[in-house]
Design a protein around this motif. Structure first.
Motif, PDB file in Angstrom:
ATOM      1  N   THR A  96      46.070  25.744 -46.507  1.00 30.01           N
ATOM      2  CA  THR A  96      45.330  26.003 -45.261  1.00 30.01           C
ATOM      3  C   THR A  96      46.092  25.414 -44.086  1.00 30.01           C
ATOM      4  O   THR A  96      46.616  24.304 -44.173  1.00 30.01           O
ATOM      5  N   ARG A  97      46.177  26.161 -43.010  1.00 25.75           N
ATOM      6  CA  ARG A  97      46.799  25.635 -41.789  1.00 25.75           C
ATOM      7  C   ARG A  97      45.923  25.958 -40.587  1.00 25.75           C
ATOM      8  O   ARG A  97      45.191  26.952 -40.571  1.00 25.75           O
ATOM      9  N   LEU A  98      46.023  25.086 -39.591  1.00 29.51           N
ATOM     10  CA  LEU A  98      45.264  25.228 -38.353  1.00 29.51           C
ATOM     11  C   LEU A  98      46.241  25.530 -37.233  1.00 29.51           C
ATOM     12  O   LEU A  98      47.213  24.787 -37.019  1.00 29.51           O
ATOM     13  N   VAL A  99      46.012  26.645 -36.511  1.00 28.85           N
ATOM     14  CA  VAL A  99      46.874  27.023 -35.398  1.00 28.85           C
ATOM     15  C   VAL A  99      45.998  27.256 -34.178  1.00 28.85           C
ATOM     16  O   VAL A  99      44.788  27.469 -34.289  1.00 28.85           O
ATOM     17  N   THR A 100      46.594  27.216 -33.025  1.00 28.81           N
ATOM     18  CA  THR A 100      45.868  27.543 -31.798  1.00 28.81           C
ATOM     19  C   THR A 100      46.150  28.991 -31.415  1.00 28.81           C
ATOM     20  O   THR A 100      47.228  29.522 -31.705  1.00 28.81           O
ATOM     21  N   ALA A 101      45.170  29.629 -30.794  1.00 25.31           N
ATOM     22  CA  ALA A 101      45.345  31.023 -30.374  1.00 25.31           C
ATOM     23  C   ALA A 101      46.508  31.128 -29.401  1.00 25.31           C
ATOM     24  O   ALA A 101      46.776  30.218 -28.613  1.00 25.31           O
ATOM     25  N   ALA A 102      47.229  32.229 -29.470  1.00 20.82           N
ATOM     26  CA  ALA A 102      48.376  32.444 -28.594  1.00 20.82           C
ATOM     27  C   ALA A 102      47.952  32.348 -27.137  1.00 20.82           C
ATOM     28  O   ALA A 102      46.832  32.737 -26.784  1.00 20.82           O
ATOM     29  N   PRO A 103      48.805  31.831 -26.277  1.00 16.35           N
ATOM     30  CA  PRO A 103      48.442  31.715 -24.857  1.00 16.35           C
ATOM     31  C   PRO A 103      48.243  33.084 -24.222  1.00 16.35           C
ATOM     32  O   PRO A 103      48.774  34.091 -24.690  1.00 16.35           O
ATOM     33  N   GLY A 104      47.440  33.085 -23.161  1.00 15.39           N
ATOM     34  CA  GLY A 104      47.253  34.314 -22.406  1.00 15.39           C
ATOM     35  C   GLY A 104      46.062  35.155 -22.815  1.00 15.39           C
ATOM     36  O   GLY A 104      45.922  36.283 -22.349  1.00 15.39           O
ATOM     37  N   GLY A 105      45.202  34.619 -23.656  1.00 11.59           N
ATOM     38  CA  GLY A 105      44.039  35.403 -24.066  1.00 11.59           C
ATOM     39  C   GLY A 105      42.970  34.522 -24.677  1.00 11.59           C
ATOM     40  O   GLY A 105      43.155  33.309 -24.845  1.00 11.59           O
ATOM     41  N   TRP A 106      41.847  35.142 -25.019  1.00  6.48           N
ATOM     42  CA  TRP A 106      40.750  34.405 -25.627  1.00  6.48           C
ATOM     43  C   TRP A 106      39.873  35.407 -26.383  1.00  6.48           C
ATOM     44  O   TRP A 106      40.002  36.621 -26.231  1.00  6.48           O
ATOM     45  N   GLY A 107      38.976  34.905 -27.206  1.00  7.75           N
ATOM     46  CA  GLY A 107      38.029  35.755 -27.914  1.00  7.75           C
ATOM     47  C   GLY A 107      38.417  36.003 -29.358  1.00  7.75           C
ATOM     48  O   GLY A 107      39.537  35.704 -29.803  1.00  7.75           O
ATOM     49  N   ILE A 108      37.460  36.576 -30.104  1.00 10.22           N
ATOM     50  CA  ILE A 108      37.660  36.806 -31.533  1.00 10.22           C
ATOM     51  C   ILE A 108      38.858  37.724 -31.785  1.00 10.22           C
ATOM     52  O   ILE A 108      39.696  37.456 -32.654  1.00 10.22           O
ATOM     53  N   ALA A 109      38.950  38.835 -31.046  1.00 14.26           N
ATOM     54  CA  ALA A 109      40.041  39.786 -31.271  1.00 14.26           C
ATOM     55  C   ALA A 109      41.392  39.124 -31.038  1.00 14.26           C
ATOM     56  O   ALA A 109      42.327  39.282 -31.837  1.00 14.26           O
ATOM     57  N   HIS A 110      41.506  38.367 -29.958  1.00 11.58           N
ATOM     58  CA  HIS A 110      42.764  37.695 -29.653  1.00 11.58           C
ATOM     59  C   HIS A 110      43.112  36.684 -30.738  1.00 11.58           C
ATOM     60  O   HIS A 110      44.272  36.602 -31.174  1.00 11.58           O
ATOM     61  N   ALA A 111      42.126  35.919 -31.194  1.00 10.85           N
ATOM     62  CA  ALA A 111      42.379  34.921 -32.235  1.00 10.85           C
ATOM     63  C   ALA A 111      42.768  35.585 -33.555  1.00 10.85           C
ATOM     64  O   ALA A 111      43.676  35.123 -34.261  1.00 10.85           O
TER      65      ALA A 111
END
Length: 529
Positions: A96-111
């Motif tokens: 298991t790894r924890l990453v942060t969502a890519a910059p420049g967006g937000w929301g379930i689809a972006h994640a």
């Protein structure tokens, strides 16, 4: 499950070797019994999360107790801007790894897109961060992907008010097969989609199975995920339905598996505020899912994705006849149409030229006539895949569409569920209306050199019909009713033969035509002077 033909643990099938599923009847696929087969495919479980650390802990604790081999499963938790940031708990799958969502967006689809781009497994499994799944959940869904590569699997779920639980309790109970020992299942709120699944024979009889692919637990091939472009980050709600619609346009088959049980922590939003939930989704789906005809009721609107594309080859055609054909396509009873004109547009020479006797005179007029029109696209060749547009009509400029022709043709396809309609004209010519999902599935399944029409006939059906079915003759105009005679004038007002001739009205001279005709005659005379 029903008996069928495809079973075992194949790798990615070659064209021509995939089972040929008709519509969404996946009966030819026979999944192995749980616990009695040997998995081979790797799965990447992508978990988008925004806050909710405790619920995430429970989700990961259940994932750590799965029957699917740990060596074939990775878990990617995507932190979508949580404050405070999320952390990985002690009870979690080993990979298991924890990453942060890519910059420049937000929301379930972006994640989800962030996690999918980092995934290493052949299969991507979406799982929400507030789900507690049964120990066979991943295995149940994964067994279908070992049978063929164009299925999208959907897990079962119910909603419960979150009880006081620890990750250790969840891990132990799930490992022992006991979701029922953790939750009051009698008080659980069923998912509305599961009633639809049961009513439609597990979606085998569904016309639009993508409708129920709204779940927080869905899996598909990673290659298919990227082929359709992932989820649309500009859709904040309903992103799963819009994504499923695009999957359907590729020819995908949707398989729900009720043995993939899960509990969703919390009551669904639509039970809390139904009106707001529906309203926030409607405009996004209206623009992107043309099959939602109920969301496109206003006349005169233009939508992001049209309902039908009309393709016309205009090479060697005169501009007036092309203008008439385009006007017929865009002015019919079906307003939601886009037109593609095929011509030598990229080959038109630039620079100085003789304007009036230009050998490309007609092509240039057509180009200028339509290059500024948002409803018309100029292309040298048709795109191989019209998706996400659900219907494509290909016809001749010689036979412009009638006012209701396209509407009647699409109705014929929808009524018969056929994938292709071939319209036959009296002179021997034909036109075609294709259902995009059928054509794309045929491309996926056809062996090298095999006619796509033959494959469509197997998976969706092909209908042939005379043009008179879709170009009905104009109704004859009703003859005007005879004028009602005016009542006779009183005797004392009528001219009488016995009257003095001097008292009779003087007859008026007969006019030599209407004023317009007189003016026209005068102009003609003046031109001849």
């Amino acid at each position: 499950m029903r008996p069928g033909h495809a079973q075992g643990n194949p790798t990615t099938p070659s064209p021509g070797d995939r089972p040929r599923i008709r519509h969404n009847d996946y009966s030819p696929l026979v999944p192995p019994p749980l616990g009695r087969w040997s998995p081979e495919l790797r799965v990447s479980v992508v978990v988008p999360a925004h806050g909710g650390q405790h619920r995430l802990d429970l989700t990961l604790a259940a994932l750590a107790a799965q029957t699917y081999p740990a060596g074939l499963m990775e878990v990617i938790v995507v932190d979508d801007g949580s404050d405070p940031p999320l952390r990985l708990p002690e009870k979690r799958p080993e990979n298991t790894r924890l990453v942060t969502a890519a910059p420049g967006g937000w929301g379930i689809a972006h994640a989800l897109n962030t996690g999918a781009h980092l995934a290493e497994g052949e299969i991507i499994q979406r799982l929400d961060a507030d789900m507690v799944i049964s120990r066979e959940h991943i295995e149940a869904l994964m067994r279908w992907h070992h049978l063929t590569d164009y299925v999208v699997t959907i897990g079962a779920k119910v909603f419960v008010e979150e009880p006081a639980l620890t990750a250790a309790q969840v891990n132990t109970a799930v490992g022992q097969g006991g979701l029922d020992s953790l939750f009051d299942m009698a008080a659980a709120v069923p998912s509305s989609t599961e009633a639809t699944i049961r009513r439609l024979d597990g979606l085998r009889a569904s016309k639009n199975p993508y409708h129920v692919c709204t779940g927080p637990t869905v899996s598909l091939r990673r290659a298919l995920f990227h082929e359709v472009g992932g989820l649309d980050p500009s859709v904040p709600r309903g992103e799963d339905t819009e994504f499923a619609y695009r999957l359907a346009m590729t020819g995908a088959v949707f398989v729900p598996d009720m043995e993939a049980r899960a509990v969703h922590l919390g009551i669904p939003a639509q039970r809390v505020d139904t009106e707001a939930t529906v309203r926030v989704v409607a405009p996004y789906l209206a623009h992107r899912v043309p099959l939602r005809r109920d969301l496109r009721k206003e006349r005169g609107r233009r939508w992001l994705v049209p309902y039908a594309e009309v393709v016309l080859d205009v090479r060697g055609r005169a501009e007036p006849e092309v203008r008439a054909a385009v006007g017929a396509a865009l002015g019919g009873s079906l307003p939601d149409v886009a037109v593609t004109l095929l011509g030598p547009w990229s080959a038109l020479p630039e620079g100085r030229r003789r304007v009036l006797d230009d050998p490309d005179f007609e092509a240039r007029l057509i180009h200028e006539q339509f290059r500024h029109d948002d409803a018309v696209r100029l292309a040298d060749e048709p795109t191989p895949d019209p998706a996400p547009v659900p219907f494509r009509y290909t016809g001749s400029v010689d036979v412009p569409l009638g006012r209701r022709s396209l509407e009647l043709m699409i109705k014929s396809l929808n009524d018969t569920r056929a994938g292709l309609l071939v319209v036959e004209f009296p002179g021997g010519g034909t036109a075609r209306l294709e259902r995009t999902e059928a054509t794309n599935r045929a491309r996926l399944l056809a062996a090298p050199g095999e006619d796509l029409t033959d494959v469509i006939a197997q998976t969706h059906g092909v209908r042939r019909a005379p043009s008179s079915d879709f170009w009905p003759p104009d109704k004859p105009k009703a003859k005007p009713a005879p004028a009602t005679p005016e009542p006779a004038a009183p005797a004392h007002d009528r001219p009488s033969a016995t009257r003095n001739p001097a008292e009779r009205p003087t007859p008026r001279p007969t006019p030599q035509g209407t004023p317009e005709k007189l003016v026209k005659r005068l102009r003609t005379a003046l031109r001849g002077r």
